[in-house]
Design an enzyme around this catalytic site. Structure first.
Site, short mmCIF file in Angstrom:
data_model
loop_
_atom_site.label_atom_id
_atom_site.label_comp_id
_atom_site.label_asym_id
_atom_site.label_seq_id
_atom_site.Cartn_x
_atom_site.Cartn_y
_atom_site.Cartn_z
N GLU A 64 -18.59 -3.72 80.59
CA GLU A 64 -18.95 -4.75 80.91
C GLU A 64 -20.48 -4.45 81.07
O GLU A 64 -20.74 -3.50 81.93
CB GLU A 64 -18.34 -5.18 82.31
CG GLU A 64 -16.70 -5.50 82.23
CD GLU A 64 -15.91 -5.38 83.43
OE1 GLU A 64 -16.61 -5.02 84.34
OE2 GLU A 64 -14.75 -5.53 83.03
N GLU A 79 -10.68 -5.13 81.98
CA GLU A 79 -10.65 -3.75 81.91
C GLU A 79 -9.40 -3.23 80.92
O GLU A 79 -9.39 -2.32 80.57
CB GLU A 79 -10.47 -3.39 83.41
CG GLU A 79 -11.82 -3.14 84.10
CD GLU A 79 -12.02 -4.75 84.85
OE1 GLU A 79 -11.11 -5.51 84.79
OE2 GLU A 79 -12.93 -4.82 85.38
N PHE A 137 -16.71 0.17 88.13
CA PHE A 137 -16.34 1.11 89.29
C PHE A 137 -15.00 1.78 89.30
O PHE A 137 -13.93 1.02 88.60
CB PHE A 137 -16.38 0.03 90.59
CG PHE A 137 -17.90 -0.25 90.86
CD1 PHE A 137 -18.15 0.26 92.16
CD2 PHE A 137 -18.26 -1.57 90.40
CE1 PHE A 137 -19.55 -0.27 92.48
CE2 PHE A 137 -19.48 -1.85 90.95
CZ PHE A 137 -20.10 -1.37 91.75
N ASP A 170 -12.78 1.89 91.29
CA ASP A 170 -12.00 1.23 91.93
C ASP A 170 -11.25 0.25 90.91
O ASP A 170 -10.37 -0.35 91.17
CB ASP A 170 -12.74 0.44 93.20
CG ASP A 170 -13.73 1.38 93.90
OD1 ASP A 170 -13.32 1.50 95.15
OD2 ASP A 170 -14.67 1.67 92.94
N PHE A 171 -12.06 -0.10 89.77
CA PHE A 171 -11.28 -1.11 88.99
C PHE A 171 -10.37 -0.48 88.03
O PHE A 171 -9.75 -1.23 87.29
CB PHE A 171 -12.37 -1.83 88.05
CG PHE A 171 -13.66 -2.40 88.90
CD1 PHE A 171 -13.53 -2.71 90.43
CD2 PHE A 171 -14.88 -2.96 88.37
CE1 PHE A 171 -14.39 -3.29 91.20
CE2 PHE A 171 -15.76 -3.47 88.90
CZ PHE A 171 -15.60 -3.77 90.48
N HIS A 191 -15.11 -0.92 96.11
CA HIS A 191 -16.31 -0.47 95.40
C HIS A 191 -17.07 0.78 95.69
O HIS A 191 -17.97 1.23 95.41
CB HIS A 191 -17.47 -1.35 95.32
CG HIS A 191 -16.98 -2.85 94.72
ND1 HIS A 191 -16.46 -3.58 95.26
CD2 HIS A 191 -17.40 -3.17 93.50
CE1 HIS A 191 -16.38 -4.80 94.51
NE2 HIS A 191 -17.07 -4.35 93.31
#
Lengths: 322, 323
Positions: free
Chosen positions: B29, B60, B83, B85-86, B129
């Site tokens: 991204e 993702e 991140f 986190d994703f 994040h």
């Protein structure tokens, strides 16, 4: 295509090979010859046979948990497949994969897959590799009506569309997502309608008409080879069996089941009628093909049964590439 | 040697390999003209063009999933997930597909791909994040997990990750992106699975990685003033783990403190503690201590966030408890 006798006979033989292998796998599983799951492809043979009749060795396919048919149609070796079902050391995956993970990377088969809808991103990536290398190879993603509800369907078709990737998405709509009828898990009739959302062509074809499938796939594959991007092809068919062997499929209406299995609907019976009608083959010739395929499958079973189990120490190998 | 930041070093590693191997490309991204959310890929689009530095939609699953297919078909993708986190949005593609393909296929597949992703707290980015999630990946056989703590390691490990024939999760810390240091030029490779002693000492071994390595070095300076000479060991790669180096250091010092930014429960420090207990119990003169984040989500308020992040003070306190 209807005039191409050789291609029609080849597709017929592929369908017979798939059905014979699958019927044998069902019987062997029921007899307790191997553990795990068998997701039978019975009834859907025309899709793998029709689509793969247009593929070259350097094209890729990503298959599903119901994957035996795709592997056979792409040229998979029946002995290595059967040995894998048995979990033997001689199997495609040395007994480490089983029914849901058979692959033959040299034939462009990037695996059956135990996760519904997981083949679409992988096929999208293989198609990216074809485009990146400026080859005219393509990738096929097989998946079912249930998988068309997954996020991977959306993400893959969207990315393939904007990157104009040479991938064809083949939706095998067999009417059932495990026990859920299509009407209960999506509010559309034609899954090909979803192509509109990605700005790509979408077509629906009779999934039990191998010639119609081969023609639709041919157009989509040629489009992909020319660099014009992906296509969604929905093939409407019927899963003869339960979701897995052992599933009594009590959720099916027996009348529907009877209709779909009748000779006027069944893909192989219809193809036999066509071949005889066109005088491409007599019934005796078709019977000979069936007998030869039965021998081939029996030889595969014999190979599997006589093959050794893997050594227990094999559990530790093949985790990483050195 | 050149002076560069950690971020520039990551970029330099990618650049070196993209020049050397035409099969290496970047997808993620906002990685193209925009240069990535933190600027790590800045300039690579101009240098290598739109066919090799590609923006993706916010997708993702197909960013990582397509990389699996491209890698199995012979390319060497670098997929960026904005991140760490994703990663939950692409965990099937990483954990069930990339990680297992070789094994499931009986060894007959190669999946040479890198997933680059930033981790870490400290910028007020709150619970979704800021995480450190390395144990999500170390728990899955088939994946390699690496976490550089210096600019030189950032470059050398990036080149090694790209050249590796396995799926590699390369976790870069947001707080380290601006850290400057000496970085060797050209094809500088830091082998995966080789720890680095970042500071020699005889009294206690501190195993730490990523941002916590830097905090441990600062803590060690304080401790030295108080007469405790800490050895700081940076595993650099968690899988493969250089456990011999850890055992050797503990054999020397007799004491072990593990510092990580992950939460404590099921954090990778527990794994290291277990290894040392199983294989180096006799070396220990004191219990093993862990300095970690607490078992909570990451809070937003700077006051709360600072209370969350392990720091020099907590490291020093843990070390002193062993004497």
């Amino acid at each position: 295509m209807a005039e191409n006798k050789e291609k029609l006979l080849e597709m017929y033989t592929t369908m017979v090979r798939i059905r014979t292998f699958e019927q044998k796998a069902i019987d062997l599983f029921a007899a307790g010859k191997f553990p795990g799951f068998v997701h039978s492809y019975l009834g859907e043979e025309a899709i793998a046979a029709g689509v793969c009749s247009n593929l070259r060795k350097d094209d890729y396919i990503c298959s599903t948990h119901r994957g035996h048919g795709h592997l056979i149609a792409k040229g998979g070796n029946l002995q290595l497949m059967m040995a894998e079902l048995f979990g033997k050391a001689t199997g495609y995956c040395k007994g480490k994969g089983g029914s849901m993970h058979i692959a033959d990377v040299d034939l462009g088969i990037l695996g059956a897959n135990g996760i519904v809808g997981a083949g679409m991103p992988i096929a999208t990536g293989a198609a990216f590799a074809c485009k990146y290398r400026k080859s005219d190879s393509v990738a096929i993603a097989f998946f079912g009506d249930g998988a068309s509800d997954r996020a991977t369907f959306h993400e893959s078709l969207n990315l393939a569309s904007i990157w104009k990737l040479p991938v064809v998405f083949i939706c095998e709509n067999n009417g059932w997502a495990i026990s859920n009828a299509q009407t209960s898990h999506q509010n559309i009739t034609d899954i090909s309608d979803r192509a509109t959302a990605y700005g790509i062509p979408g077509v629906s074809v009779d999934g039990n008409d191998v010639v119609a499938i081969a023609e639709a796939a041919d157009a989509a594959i040629e489009r992909a080879r020319k660099g014009d991007g992906p296509t969604l092809v929905e093939c409407k068919t019927w899963r003869h069996r339960g979701h897995f062997e052992g599933d009594p499929a009590i959720y099916k209406d027996p009348k529907d089941q009877e209709e779909w299995l009748a000779d006027n609907k069944d893909a192989i019976a219809r193809m036999e009628k066509k071949l005889v009608g066109l005088k491409y083959a007599g019934q005796d010739y078709l019977d000979k093909i069936k007998a030869e395929v039965r021998e081939e499958v029996e030889a595969a079973v014999q190979f599997a049964e006589q093959s050794p189990d893997p050594e227990p120490a094999e559990v530790l190998t093949d985790v990483y590439t050195a | 040697m050149a002076q560069m930041t950690y971020m520039e070093a990551i970029r330099d590693g990618m650049r070196v390999e993209m020049k050397r191997d035409p099969g290496v490309y970047i997808a993620g991204e906002d990685v193209a003209q925009f240069g990535g959310c933190f600027g790590v890929t800045a300039g690579l689009y101009d240098e290598f063009g739109p066919e090799r530095v590609m923006n993706t939609p916010i997708s993702e699953a197909v960013i990582v999933g397509h990389a699996v297919g491209a890698a199995a078909a012979g390319l060497r993708p670098i997929a960026e997930i904005m991140f760490v986190d994703f990663m939950g949005c692409c965990m099937d593609e990483l954990g069930n597909q990339a990680a297992k393909m070789k094994y499931m296929f009986g060894g007959k597949a190669k999946v040479p791909m890198v997933v680059r992703t930033p981790c870490g707290a400290g910028m007020g980015a709150a619970a979704q994040h800021s995480q450190s999630l390395e144990s999500w990946f170390t728990h899955i056989p088939g994946i390699k997990t690496i976490m550089p703590s210096t600019p030189a390691d950032a470059k050398g490990l990036m080149i090694a990750a790209i050249r590796d024939d396995n799926p590699v999760v390369y976790i870069e810390h947001k707080q380290l992106l601006g850290l400057a240091g000496e970085v060797p030029e050209g094809e500088y490779v830091v082998p995966l699975g080789k720890a680095d002693i970042k500071r020699e000492g005889a009294d206690v071994t501190i195993v730490a990685w990523s941002w916590m390595l830097q905090k441990s070095l600062a803590a060690a300076e304080q401790l030295a003033k108080e007469g405790i000479n800490a050895e700081i060991l940076d595993p650099r790669t968690l899988v493969p783990l250089d456990k011999e180096a850890i055992l050797k250091s503990v054999a020397k010092t007799g004491r072990l403190v593990i510092v990580h930014e992950e939460v404590k429960t099921s954090g990778y420090g527990g794994e290291i503690a277990a290894i040392v207990t199983e294989e180096g119990f006799d070396y220990l003169d004191a219990p093993i201590k862990r300095v970690t984040a607490p078992d909570t989500p990451i809070p937003f308020s700077p006051v709360l966030e600072q209370a969350y992040i392990p720091n020099e003070e907590k490291i020093i306190k843990a070390v002193k408890q062993l004497f």
